[in-house]
Scaffold this motif. Structure first.
Motif, PDB file in Angstrom:
ATOM      1  N   GLY A   9       0.812  -1.200   0.000  1.00 23.23           N
ATOM      2  CA  GLY A   9       0.000   0.000   0.000  1.00 23.23           C
ATOM      3  C   GLY A   9       0.849   1.255   0.000  1.00 23.23           C
ATOM      4  N   LEU A  18      -0.675   0.342  -8.247  1.00 20.22           N
ATOM      5  CA  LEU A  18      -0.062  -0.285  -7.086  1.00 20.22           C
ATOM      6  C   LEU A  18      -0.298  -1.780  -7.174  1.00 20.22           C
ATOM      7  CD1 LEU A  18      -1.093   1.922  -3.995  1.00 20.22           C
ATOM      8  CD2 LEU A  18       1.213   1.636  -4.906  1.00 20.22           C
ATOM      9  N   LEU A  20      -0.669  -4.877  -4.474  1.00 19.96           N
ATOM     10  CA  LEU A  20      -0.727  -5.353  -3.096  1.00 19.96           C
ATOM     11  C   LEU A  20      -0.376  -6.837  -3.055  1.00 19.96           C
ATOM     12  CD1 LEU A  20      -4.050  -3.718  -1.857  1.00 19.96           C
ATOM     13  CD2 LEU A  20      -1.750  -2.739  -1.936  1.00 19.96           C
ATOM     14  N   ARG A  38     -11.988  -3.993   1.055  1.00 14.00           N
ATOM     15  CA  ARG A  38     -11.524  -2.648   1.403  1.00 14.00           C
ATOM     16  C   ARG A  38     -12.576  -1.939   2.245  1.00 14.00           C
ATOM     17  NH1 ARG A  38     -11.630   0.308  -4.568  1.00 14.00           N
ATOM     18  NH2 ARG A  38     -13.904   0.471  -4.780  1.00 14.00           N
ATOM     19  N   THR A  93      -9.445   4.982  -2.483  1.00 14.91           N
ATOM     20  CA  THR A  93      -8.781   5.185  -1.197  1.00 14.91           C
ATOM     21  C   THR A  93      -9.493   4.413  -0.089  1.00 14.91           C
ATOM     22  OG1 THR A  93      -7.941   7.366  -1.802  1.00 14.91           O
ATOM     23  CG2 THR A  93      -8.180   6.904   0.554  1.00 14.91           C
ATOM     24  N   TYR A  96      -7.090  -1.770   2.658  1.00 17.59           N
ATOM     25  CA  TYR A  96      -7.325  -3.005   1.920  1.00 17.59           C
ATOM     26  C   TYR A  96      -6.916  -4.198   2.797  1.00 17.59           C
ATOM     27  CZ  TYR A  96      -8.375  -0.508  -2.354  1.00 17.59           C
ATOM     28  OH  TYR A  96      -8.984   0.290  -3.302  1.00 17.59           O
ATOM     29  N   VAL A 114      -4.248   2.321   1.267  1.00 14.29           N
ATOM     30  CA  VAL A 114      -4.053   2.826  -0.093  1.00 14.29           C
ATOM     31  C   VAL A 114      -4.706   4.193  -0.167  1.00 14.29           C
ATOM     32  CG1 VAL A 114      -4.640   2.518  -2.525  1.00 14.29           C
ATOM     33  CG2 VAL A 114      -3.932   0.546  -1.157  1.00 14.29           C
TER      34      VAL A 114
END
Length: 118
Positions: A9, A18, A20, A38, A93, A96, A114
């Motif tokens: 993150g 990104l 993860l 999330r 946003t 997660y 995130v």
């Protein structure tokens, strides 16, 4: 002892990417259904993506809001599940979380933040 450890993150600009990772231990990873959830501030935790293996066939499913942008995958040799996130938006946003489901048991990771912002 079961452990799910998320990483990857961070802060990213809109349109960025990104990846993860969730490293699992303490259970038979290859037979577990794995998923990413999330939770944004003030909102309920929601399913982002899930992956399972049934009869050697890999099944995946995604929330409508991330279809075409996020990809879930797993490496059973490394006991790791991934979430590749592209074209990130501010509304992605959240914290997660990785989740594992095996037989009657459910396990959660501690979460990774995130943040998508310019």
């Amino acid at each position: 002892q079961v452990q799910l450890v998320e990483s990857g993150g961070g802060l990213v600009q809109p349109g960025g990417s990104l990846r993860l990772s969730c490293a699992a231990s303490g259970f038979t990873f290859s037979t577990a259904a794995m998923s990413w959830y999330r939770q944004a501030p003030g909102k309920e935790r929601e399913l982002v993506a899930a992956i399972s293996s049934v009869g050697g066939r890999i099944n995946t499913n995604y929330a409508d809001s991330v279809k075409g942008r996020f990809t879930i995958s797993r490496d059973n040799a490394k006991n790791t599940v991934y979430l590749e996130m592209n074209s990130l938006k501010p509304e992605d946003t959240a914290v997660y979380y990785c989740r594992a489901d095996r037989l009657l048991y459910r396990y959660w990771g501690q979460g990774t933040q995130v943040t998508v912002s310019s």
